[in-house]
Each structure stands twice: as structure tokens, then as C-alpha cells.
Design a protein around this motif. Sequence first.
Motif, PDB file in Angstrom:
ATOM      1  N   UNK A 146       6.679  11.044  20.434  1.00  0.00           N
ATOM      2  CA  UNK A 146       6.440  12.331  19.573  1.00  0.00           C
ATOM      3  C   UNK A 146       7.613  12.280  18.705  1.00  0.00           C
ATOM      4  N   UNK A 147       7.502  12.206  17.285  1.00  0.00           N
ATOM      5  CA  UNK A 147       8.404  12.098  16.304  1.00  0.00           C
ATOM      6  C   UNK A 147       8.733  13.325  15.476  1.00  0.00           C
ATOM      7  N   UNK A 148       8.251  14.424  15.915  1.00  0.00           N
ATOM      8  CA  UNK A 148       8.269  15.734  15.456  1.00  0.00           C
ATOM      9  C   UNK A 148       7.728  16.025  14.001  1.00  0.00           C
ATOM     10  N   UNK A 149       8.125  16.816  13.322  1.00  0.00           N
ATOM     11  CA  UNK A 149       7.594  17.042  12.054  1.00  0.00           C
ATOM     12  C   UNK A 149       8.140  16.088  10.891  1.00  0.00           C
ATOM     13  N   UNK A 168       4.192  17.842   1.658  1.00  0.00           N
ATOM     14  CA  UNK A 168       3.458  18.281   2.986  1.00  0.00           C
ATOM     15  C   UNK A 168       3.997  18.042   4.161  1.00  0.00           C
ATOM     16  N   UNK A 169       4.357  19.295   5.028  1.00  0.00           N
ATOM     17  CA  UNK A 169       4.942  19.112   6.166  1.00  0.00           C
ATOM     18  C   UNK A 169       4.046  18.862   7.546  1.00  0.00           C
ATOM     19  N   UNK A 170       4.017  17.815   7.837  1.00  0.00           N
ATOM     20  CA  UNK A 170       2.973  17.646   8.879  1.00  0.00           C
ATOM     21  C   UNK A 170       3.635  17.778  10.310  1.00  0.00           C
ATOM     22  N   UNK A 171       3.179  18.635  10.989  1.00  0.00           N
ATOM     23  CA  UNK A 171       3.648  18.979  12.421  1.00  0.00           C
ATOM     24  C   UNK A 171       3.663  17.799  13.438  1.00  0.00           C
ATOM     25  N   UNK A 172       4.434  17.963  14.369  1.00  0.00           N
ATOM     26  CA  UNK A 172       4.097  17.319  15.938  1.00  0.00           C
ATOM     27  C   UNK A 172       3.474  15.920  15.614  1.00  0.00           C
ATOM     28  N   UNK A 173       4.129  15.108  14.843  1.00  0.00           N
ATOM     29  CA  UNK A 173       3.542  13.815  14.529  1.00  0.00           C
ATOM     30  C   UNK A 173       3.713  12.899  15.775  1.00  0.00           C
ATOM     31  N   UNK A 174       2.882  12.256  16.231  1.00  0.00           N
ATOM     32  CA  UNK A 174       2.876  11.110  17.376  1.00  0.00           C
ATOM     33  C   UNK A 174       2.607   9.730  16.647  1.00  0.00           C
ATOM     34  N   UNK A 175       3.214   8.731  16.965  1.00  0.00           N
ATOM     35  CA  UNK A 175       3.002   7.473  16.865  1.00  0.00           C
ATOM     36  C   UNK A 175       2.556   6.560  18.017  1.00  0.00           C
ATOM     37  N   UNK A 227      -4.460   6.118  18.347  1.00  0.00           N
ATOM     38  CA  UNK A 227      -3.372   6.959  19.146  1.00  0.00           C
ATOM     39  C   UNK A 227      -2.323   7.666  18.223  1.00  0.00           C
ATOM     40  N   UNK A 228      -2.173   7.341  16.864  1.00  0.00           N
ATOM     41  CA  UNK A 228      -1.178   7.789  15.897  1.00  0.00           C
ATOM     42  C   UNK A 228      -1.682   9.020  15.336  1.00  0.00           C
ATOM     43  N   UNK A 229      -1.086  10.092  14.829  1.00  0.00           N
ATOM     44  CA  UNK A 229      -1.671  11.246  14.249  1.00  0.00           C
ATOM     45  C   UNK A 229      -2.543  10.526  13.186  1.00  0.00           C
ATOM     46  N   UNK A 230      -3.630  11.373  13.179  1.00  0.00           N
ATOM     47  CA  UNK A 230      -4.408  11.044  11.962  1.00  0.00           C
ATOM     48  C   UNK A 230      -5.533  12.144  11.655  1.00  0.00           C
ATOM     49  N   UNK A 231      -6.524  12.074  10.894  1.00  0.00           N
ATOM     50  CA  UNK A 231      -7.492  13.250  10.703  1.00  0.00           C
ATOM     51  C   UNK A 231      -8.258  13.646  11.917  1.00  0.00           C
ATOM     52  N   UNK A 232      -8.570  12.749  12.856  1.00  0.00           N
ATOM     53  CA  UNK A 232      -9.180  13.618  13.933  1.00  0.00           C
ATOM     54  C   UNK A 232      -8.409  14.129  15.139  1.00  0.00           C
ATOM     55  N   UNK A 286      -5.011  19.801  14.623  1.00  0.00           N
ATOM     56  CA  UNK A 286      -3.940  20.958  13.789  1.00  0.00           C
ATOM     57  C   UNK A 286      -3.356  21.747  14.453  1.00  0.00           C
ATOM     58  N   UNK A 287      -2.547  22.363  14.044  1.00  0.00           N
ATOM     59  CA  UNK A 287      -1.799  23.494  15.041  1.00  0.00           C
ATOM     60  C   UNK A 287      -2.911  24.564  15.482  1.00  0.00           C
ATOM     61  N   UNK A 288      -3.869  24.889  14.557  1.00  0.00           N
ATOM     62  CA  UNK A 288      -5.147  25.562  15.164  1.00  0.00           C
ATOM     63  C   UNK A 288      -6.169  25.106  16.161  1.00  0.00           C
ATOM     64  N   UNK A 289      -5.610  23.935  16.519  1.00  0.00           N
ATOM     65  CA  UNK A 289      -6.401  23.319  17.570  1.00  0.00           C
ATOM     66  C   UNK A 289      -7.875  22.829  17.133  1.00  0.00           C
ATOM     67  N   UNK A 290      -8.045  22.704  15.802  1.00  0.00           N
ATOM     68  CA  UNK A 290      -9.067  22.248  15.463  1.00  0.00           C
ATOM     69  C   UNK A 290      -8.671  20.884  14.766  1.00  0.00           C
TER      70      UNK A 290
END
Length: 388
Positions: free
Chosen positions: A20-23, A30-37, A122-127, A130-134
Motif C-alpha cells: 500500500x503506497x498511499x496517494x 490527478x491525485x490517485x488515493x490508496x494506491x496498491x502495487x 493486483x495493482x490499482x487499476x480501473x477495476x 474508488x473511494x465511493x466503493x464503486x
Amino acid sequence: MTVVQTAPAVRRDGVVRAAEIGELTLESGFRLPDVRLAYETWGELAPDGSNAVLVEHALTGDSHAARGTAVGYGDTAPFDMDGRRAAADAGGWWDGLIGPGAAIDTNRWFVVCANILGGCHGSTGPASLAPDSAPWGSRFPRITVRDTVAAEARLADRLGIRRWRLVVGGSMGGARALEWAVCHPGWVEACAVIAANARVSAEQLAWGHAQALAIRQDPRFARGDYYSGAHPDEGLGLARRIAHITYRSAHELAARFGREAQPREDPAGTHPGTRGRYRVEGYLDHQAVKLAARFDANAYLSVNETLMSHDVARGRGSLRQALARTSCEWLVAAVDSDRLFPPEESAELAAALPGEHEVHTITSPSGHDGFLLETPQVGRLLRAVLPD
Ligand SMILES: CC(=O)SCCNC(=O)CCNC(=O)[C@H](O)C(C)(C)COP(=O)(O)OP(=O)(O)OC[C@H]1O[C@@H](n2cnc3c(N)ncnc32)[C@H](O)[C@@H]1OP(=O)(O)O
Ligand SMILES: N[C@@H](CCO)C(=O)O
């Protein structure tokens, strides 16, 4: 999907973990939140951190560059995307090159491979949610090659790595490796750019455009917000067919398939719309189905767009000026039959690097995919930059 979230205290070769590498503030602002690699490692990091190697995957690759050890999973359930990969000991896409005694010898080197930001393994991507849980879907931002490097630099920090003995990649992985050397010259001791170039050409942009349209024009695409319904697999499959032709050579297709009919089919049928297929058509259809089974269409659009962003000189003056900030050893190699990233584009890169550099030739009938297939040749090249 099962992704293990642990600190890499215990050696678990070829098992996917998540950082979990944060924003992350992207190039676009664009500030991408909660990024995971998602990433995998092989081998052990030396106490002085001197033996780290970063392997960068290509367009539809993932973190599973090589098989892992079949022991000691314990709490570390292996990566599993819809149940398809059962274990870390499943083969990886560079199996012949990474492992004990291989060119990238995991008895000697600590190897890291991360799934690209914007991907679907496994990494953050379009699927991802988002913060709104969609799912992000159509809202997922554009990711550049430099953004992917910024994310991986955070991962390196988390792993306690401040220098890479080698950053290596083929195709888009080569673009990512090159950007690493330019973005973080102090971290990269050697950089291997295989079947890749300094900037994506007009023709590569054109191929990318056609592939993106194939997906976007699938009625199921729903402008990218299809996750609650059927996925645009037809469009994704068409994109893969277009791409796969560019990954192989005309000569190879002729030699393997010629004008033969697909078994039990008749391409000479009366009506073009209902006729049977040629064997090469069956081959492409197979590649399409296989990709659709393991890849998300929005992620394909994302990584395609990332590849299209590749221009190491963008905003940095001339190509020579951009590369002048690098200070590493170089390995530049091209596949002789590559019609997607032709050797002359590797030559353009080599000529613009500081110092004198030759382009090493990988001889292959297979075209661009030669960087995946010609492992003995690639291995010989890598051994030269990774001495025992
Ligand atoms: C590094 C990375 O980032 S990419 C990650 C790995 N890359 C991929 O998986 C991408 C997709 N695949 C590829 O790019 C290539 O297939 C490679 C490079 C991995 C492997 O290439 P090759 O070993 O030459 O395999 P090839 O392209 O010939 O495909 C063989 C498959 O086509 C099938 N096939 C061949 N002819 C036909 C036909 N006429 N009809 C139907 N299927 C056919 C074979 O049965 C085989 O199927 P399988 O893969 O399900 O076992
Ligand atoms: N087969 C490779 C080709 C692109 O370099 C991939 O799908 O990633």
C-alpha cells in the motif's frame, strides 16, 4: 483475487504480495488515493542492499515473472485471479531467465517484479474500487510511464531498496526500465532495454489507437462502466488480435500457418460471413480468447495509453539531453525480426545514450515476442551485465 499483504521479512519466491503506497499525484495532477502495487520477489536482499534487480513486464504481463518455490506458503496464499493461477510454482513469463542458476540468478540477486499501475493483476487499476466503493471504471485517470516509475519508487522505498544493480525490461517493460534510469539516475547502476525504444513511434500510436477503438466500440463497453454487467470481451479480443499480429513476424505466420485451413473447417465456403477459418485465423482467435480470460478491458486501455505516453524526451529537451542525466551501464538489444519495435529504433536510442553503445541482436523468427521466446540469447546478454 487473493493478494497477501505482508512485509517481505520471510523469503517467499514468486508469491504475490501487496504494498500500500498511499496517494500518488500523477503527472496529470490527478491525485490517485490508496494506491496498491502487487509485487513478487525472488531471492534475498543483501544486508547492504547491493543485489537488487528490478524486472519490468510488458503490456499484458504481470508480477509473476518466474516460478516460485513450492514450499512455505503458510499464510501466503498464492496469487489467484478467478482461480486461474493455483500456485507460485506455476511458470512465469521469463521463467528461463530468473531462478537459481539462471541468468538472473536468484541465489545471488534479489529480484523484484511489480504489476504495473493501471493493470489488473493486483495493482490499482480501473477495476479497483474508488473511494465511493464503486469501481473506478471510466473515472480511472490516465497513467504515464513516469507515473508507473513513481509508484515503483515508492515500492522500492517500502522494500528498503535505494539502488538497483539492474533494471531490465522488454517491450513496454523496456520503456519502463528506460524511464527508471532517467527519473532516478542515482538508483540505477545498469539498465537493459530490450525490444523497446526511446519514444513510441507514430506507427505504434496508430496500432494503439486501433486497439483502443476495438474495445470502445464493443456495445458492452458502456463507456467503461461495465462492471455490473457483461464485459466487452469481444472488443478486447479484437484488440488482442490486432496487437498479436504486430507481435509476430509475417515470415513466422507464413511458415507456421500458410494458407492452411483450420482443422475441420472450410475457408472456401460460399458465404464470407459463414465460411470456415484459415488456421492463422484460428490462432488469432485463440490468442483473443486467452487474453479476455485473464485481462480487464479497461486495464488494457489503461496500459495501452501508458505505452502510448512513452517519450523519454518529453519535457526534457532533445533525446540526447534527456538521456544525458543518466549514469548507468546500458544494454540495448533488439529482435532482428521485430516489426513493432524495429531494430532501427533501438539504434536511435543507443546512439543518443551517453558514451558508445552497440545494439545487441536477438535472432528470432518470431518477431517482437522474441524477447519472451529467445531466452538463451537474452540470458547471455543479461549475464554480461550481471556478473557472478
Ligand atoms: C512479458 C509480458 O509481459 S507478457 C506475458 C506473457 N505474455 C503472454 O502471455 C502474452 C500472450 N502470448 C504471447 O505473447 C505468446 O503466446 C508467448 C510469447 C507467450 C508464447 O509464444 P509461443 O510459445 O510461440 O506460443 P504461440 O503464440 O505460438 O501460441 C501457442 C498457442 O496457440 C494455440 N494455437 C496455435 N495454432 C492454433 C490454431 N490454429 N487454432 C487455435 N489455437 C492455436 C496453441 O494451441 C497454443 O495454445 P496455448 O497457449 O493455450 O497452449
Ligand atoms: N506478448 C507481449 C507483447 C507485448 O510486448 C505482451 O502481451 O505483453
